[in-house]
Scaffold this active site. Sequence first.
Site, mmCIF file in Angstrom:
data_model
loop_
_atom_site.group_PDB
_atom_site.id
_atom_site.type_symbol
_atom_site.label_atom_id
_atom_site.label_comp_id
_atom_site.label_asym_id
_atom_site.label_seq_id
_atom_site.Cartn_x
_atom_site.Cartn_y
_atom_site.Cartn_z
ATOM 1 C CE LYS A 192 -1.809 2.782 3.057
ATOM 2 N NZ LYS A 192 -1.888 4.057 2.334
ATOM 3 N N GLY A 244 7.082 5.017 8.171
ATOM 4 C CA GLY A 244 6.189 6.154 8.399
ATOM 5 C C GLY A 244 6.413 6.732 9.779
ATOM 6 C CB SER A 245 4.322 8.910 11.807
ATOM 7 O OG SER A 245 3.132 8.159 11.811
ATOM 8 C CB THR A 246 7.305 7.322 16.048
ATOM 9 O OG1 THR A 246 8.577 7.476 15.410
ATOM 10 C CG2 THR A 246 7.494 6.506 17.317
ATOM 11 N N GLY A 249 3.535 3.557 13.714
ATOM 12 C CA GLY A 249 4.367 2.386 14.036
ATOM 13 C C GLY A 249 3.918 1.755 15.343
ATOM 14 C CD GLU A 266 13.780 1.088 8.403
ATOM 15 O OE1 GLU A 266 14.255 2.038 9.041
ATOM 16 O OE2 GLU A 266 14.391 0.042 8.183
ATOM 17 C CB CYS A 300 12.751 9.105 8.151
ATOM 18 S SG CYS A 300 13.591 8.100 6.944
ATOM 19 C CD GLU A 403 10.253 12.606 11.626
ATOM 20 O OE1 GLU A 403 9.171 12.079 11.932
ATOM 21 O OE2 GLU A 403 11.102 12.057 10.902
HETATM 22 P P1 NDP Z 1 1.944 8.012 8.429
HETATM 23 O O1 NDP Z 1 2.771 7.244 9.373
HETATM 24 O O2 NDP Z 1 0.573 8.337 8.813
HETATM 25 O O3 NDP Z 1 1.850 7.243 7.023
HETATM 26 C C1 NDP Z 1 2.725 6.262 6.550
HETATM 27 C C2 NDP Z 1 1.954 5.171 5.817
HETATM 28 O O4 NDP Z 1 1.099 4.475 6.721
HETATM 29 C C3 NDP Z 1 1.008 5.708 4.737
HETATM 30 O O5 NDP Z 1 0.915 4.783 3.700
HETATM 31 C C4 NDP Z 1 -0.297 5.808 5.485
HETATM 32 O O6 NDP Z 1 -1.388 5.845 4.628
HETATM 33 C C5 NDP Z 1 -0.262 4.553 6.301
HETATM 34 N N1 NDP Z 1 -1.100 4.570 7.495
HETATM 35 C C6 NDP Z 1 -1.631 5.624 8.143
HETATM 36 N N2 NDP Z 1 -2.341 5.211 9.210
HETATM 37 C C7 NDP Z 1 -2.246 3.862 9.247
HETATM 38 C C8 NDP Z 1 -2.742 2.854 10.116
HETATM 39 N N3 NDP Z 1 -3.473 3.150 11.182
HETATM 40 N N4 NDP Z 1 -2.458 1.579 9.857
HETATM 41 C C9 NDP Z 1 -1.694 1.260 8.787
HETATM 42 N N5 NDP Z 1 -1.205 2.161 7.916
HETATM 43 C C10 NDP Z 1 -1.456 3.449 8.152
HETATM 44 O O7 NDP Z 1 2.687 9.303 8.040
HETATM 45 P P2 NDP Z 1 2.032 10.606 7.432
HETATM 46 O O8 NDP Z 1 2.072 10.456 5.995
HETATM 47 O O9 NDP Z 1 0.699 10.919 8.009
HETATM 48 O O10 NDP Z 1 3.016 11.706 7.972
HETATM 49 C C11 NDP Z 1 2.882 12.197 9.312
HETATM 50 C C12 NDP Z 1 4.230 12.384 9.920
HETATM 51 O O11 NDP Z 1 4.910 11.127 9.942
HETATM 52 C C13 NDP Z 1 5.164 13.284 9.161
HETATM 53 O O12 NDP Z 1 4.993 14.590 9.469
HETATM 54 C C14 NDP Z 1 6.486 12.779 9.609
HETATM 55 O O13 NDP Z 1 6.833 13.339 10.835
HETATM 56 C C15 NDP Z 1 6.281 11.316 9.774
HETATM 57 N N6 NDP Z 1 6.728 10.524 8.609
HETATM 58 C C16 NDP Z 1 7.877 9.845 8.723
HETATM 59 C C17 NDP Z 1 8.344 9.137 7.652
HETATM 60 C C18 NDP Z 1 9.586 8.373 7.732
HETATM 61 O O14 NDP Z 1 10.107 7.975 6.707
HETATM 62 N N7 NDP Z 1 10.096 8.110 8.904
HETATM 63 C C19 NDP Z 1 7.651 9.113 6.387
HETATM 64 C C20 NDP Z 1 6.409 9.816 6.379
HETATM 65 C C21 NDP Z 1 6.004 10.497 7.466
HETATM 66 P P3 NDP Z 1 -1.900 7.257 4.036
HETATM 67 O O15 NDP Z 1 -0.742 7.997 3.550
HETATM 68 O O16 NDP Z 1 -2.733 6.841 2.920
HETATM 69 O O17 NDP Z 1 -2.575 7.932 5.174
#
Ligand code: NDP
Length: 798
Positions: A192, A244-246, A249, A266, A300, A403
């Site tokens: 996804k 994605g975000s902590t 995670g 990650e 990140c 962050e």
């Molecule tokens: P998220 O952690 O929300 O998104 C990462 C992925 O997870 C996306 O595909 C998202 O889908 C999906 N997702 C969201 N909620 C769920 C859930 N409950 N269960 C499973 N999958 C889920 O990051 P955001 O895009 O909202 O960004 C928010 C903050 O996260 C940023 O400001 C940044 O601080 C951090 N971030 C960190 C990253 C990294 O590489 N460490 C990368 C991106 C963000 P969808 O996008 O469709 O909502």
Amino acid sequence: MKIIEIFETMEYSPAPENPALALDWLKEHKSKFGLFINGKWCKAKSGKVFSTDNPASGKKLASISEAGKSDVDSAVRAAKLAFPKWKALSGHERARYLYALARQLQKHSRLFAVLETMDNGKTIRETRDIDIPLVIRHFYHHSGWAQLLESEFPEHMAIGPIGQIIPWNFPLLMLSWKVAPALAAGNTVVLKPAEYTSLTALLFAEICSQVGLPPGVFNLVTGPGQTGSLMVNHSDLKKIAFTGSTDVGRLIREATADTDKKLTLELGGKSPFIIFEDADLDSAIEGLVDAIWFNQGQVCCAGSRLLVQESVAEKVIDRLKRRMAKLRVGDPLDKSMDMGAIIAPIQKERIQNLVDQGKKEGAAIWQWDGKLPQNEEKKGDGCYFPPTLFTNVSPASIIAQTEIFGPVLVSMTFRTPDEAVMLANNSAYGLAASVWSENINQALHVAPKLKAGVVWINCTNQFDASVGFGGYRESGYGREGGHEGMFEYLKPKESGISKNQFRISVAKVKASATTALSLDRTAKLYIGGKQARPDSGYSLNVVNADGSLAGEIGDGNRKDIRNAVEAAHKASGWQSSTPHLRAQILYFLAENLETRAVEFKNRITQLTGVTEKQAALEVKTAVSRIFTYAALADKHEGLIHQPPMRGLALALNEPIGVLGLVCPDEAPLLSMLSMLLPAIAMGNSVVLVPSRPFALVATDFYQVLETSDVPSGVVNIVTGDSAKLGTVLAKHDDVAGLWVAGTKTECTEACKLSTGNMKIIWTNNGKQLDWFDNQQSEGREWMRRASQVKNVWIPYGE
Ligand code: NDP
């Protein structure tokens, strides 16, 4: 304009990349996309769609299907059905598919680069020169691992269908980091992408069709976070790989706590960028530009915390502002832009809120004051944010700890290398760090002390398919890339049926036995190398198999665990002791256990009721196990990666830190040592909670520890109700890792309760291990569990 005038102003002319290729591709699809399941395109069953926009212009690019429950079910079913055949292919056959994918990606690299820029807002310079070449490299490199799988990982096998959830900041790159190793190892995938950036993943799915990838091997479900959540909760996915975000995670960890799913996370970061006074300052400033303004700071591992030595701070900040003033922010498709658009208005607002917070906290702000592009659609401000610098930042302030995920650098000063390390590690995160010094001794002295999965020396934001990437602490766990990354997509081959079935019957004390016990027989806790009375002052009875009273153990509580964790932290010298020394001490331990073999045999027989022969075998196997870890202590070495640069990346196996171990009841001596030995052989210090009914084996063992020169605090033993003590360890934020061999409920609780600091966790998930089986219970897999890989990048040459 005359040439002389150009020389004077050095103004850039527009250098736009032609978007026609990507626009044609969108047109070809009528700007509408379905899901890619079982090798076919289909609409979401709900009929729901969402749109994806170009962040630079605000214009809509396409409508995309939103996968719901039945779509996720279909995708998982397809991946599950495709798994046996895909896994059964030879490594060479899988290698050919990955190679074909690499070739096709290469062939279409321009289309991918333009499409990524349009969908994400990052500059074409970056997609063209960094993202897409790295994507291609990942598929080539992992084609190699597929080819070599059987010979390089003979003890391992594929896991099954895997769910992968990726963010928007490096859409295709994150896809490649996840899909390439998963397929190479023989797994099938449901992926996804982030809602904002699905387009390059859709194009990638087309390429999978073009190369004839068997149906179901790669499935793509587009949609919001909810789609991801459906995947996380799907019982047929055997692993979730998430970037994605902590916060998300944490949710994923909690949601998978009572399952067998393997997990790699990650997560975020707040990475330090350390400039020592002897650094090449101009190079360091250029490094900073790459560290924090690369991809608009939406990275990140962005070097978002500048730590500069006080003696050069003024000079650095002055040069930095001059360099910042020259940054070019604007149309991402213009080839001479340094920075493009922020992913979405909501993200821009989030950055702005944090910047306002910084001002409120009293930090001094300096911002690039060029003209930011307008939004063509809405005729208002475009989705851009100016490069921003904060000075006079307090280390505890929100902007120094959170962050920001935008082009915002916060800076602080330090005086000594020790202070630099302290400030650098003053973060809940631990993803990356960058160290700048012309004194290589200093840089290599500092690197191991930094709590980060990646350390770049005199460079920053370097990535390669051959070098593992991943974090410490709340930045998550698991590595992506390289030899270390392959293990995340494999599991140990199952050994045969357990030969040793244990009889774990815990006897009840006979009423008459209590009085026979004198107070002297209460075994104390073992904390910081000393016997310690439990805080509660209470003790618990331990009963022999025949119902007689064997002795008493201290009834440890939260405070005893706290003291033990403190003692374990004080023993941090063990981490930096030489592997040779650790090996010697372990051999000594074996010698001393053997000297007391009869005593332990008798204790095991009396407590557990196994035959003397079985107990003797347990002690003998324990001695052999100590030998194994003494042998491995100086052989679980790292690797030297050779990424395509003039330099090396040293993949160092480092201890995790303080590990909590909750031991099972079966084979009490052997199981306890099977957990303890890899932990201490790797240099961790340990808080060990032994089996409640057979804890006297552990308290006898601390006498062996005392005579074997194991430094104080390296092993701490807290007896008591192991389920309760395990809970305390799970919640303790100064415990970096936790291993629980207990009941299913205990394991689930441990996973759920330990998300506070996202400690690395291993549990037996309620399944009994055969502790006599060397394949299951001994060896490198356990050493890997007890360690984390830090990659230190060292470029060379003048
Ligand atoms: P998220 O952690 O929300 O998104 C990462 C992925 O997870 C996306 O595909 C998202 O889908 C999906 N997702 C969201 N909620 C769920 C859930 N409950 N269960 C499973 N999958 C889920 O990051 P955001 O895009 O909202 O960004 C928010 C903050 O996260 C940023 O400001 C940044 O601080 C951090 N971030 C960190 C990253 C990294 O590489 N460490 C990368 C991106 C963000 P969808 O996008 O469709 O909502």
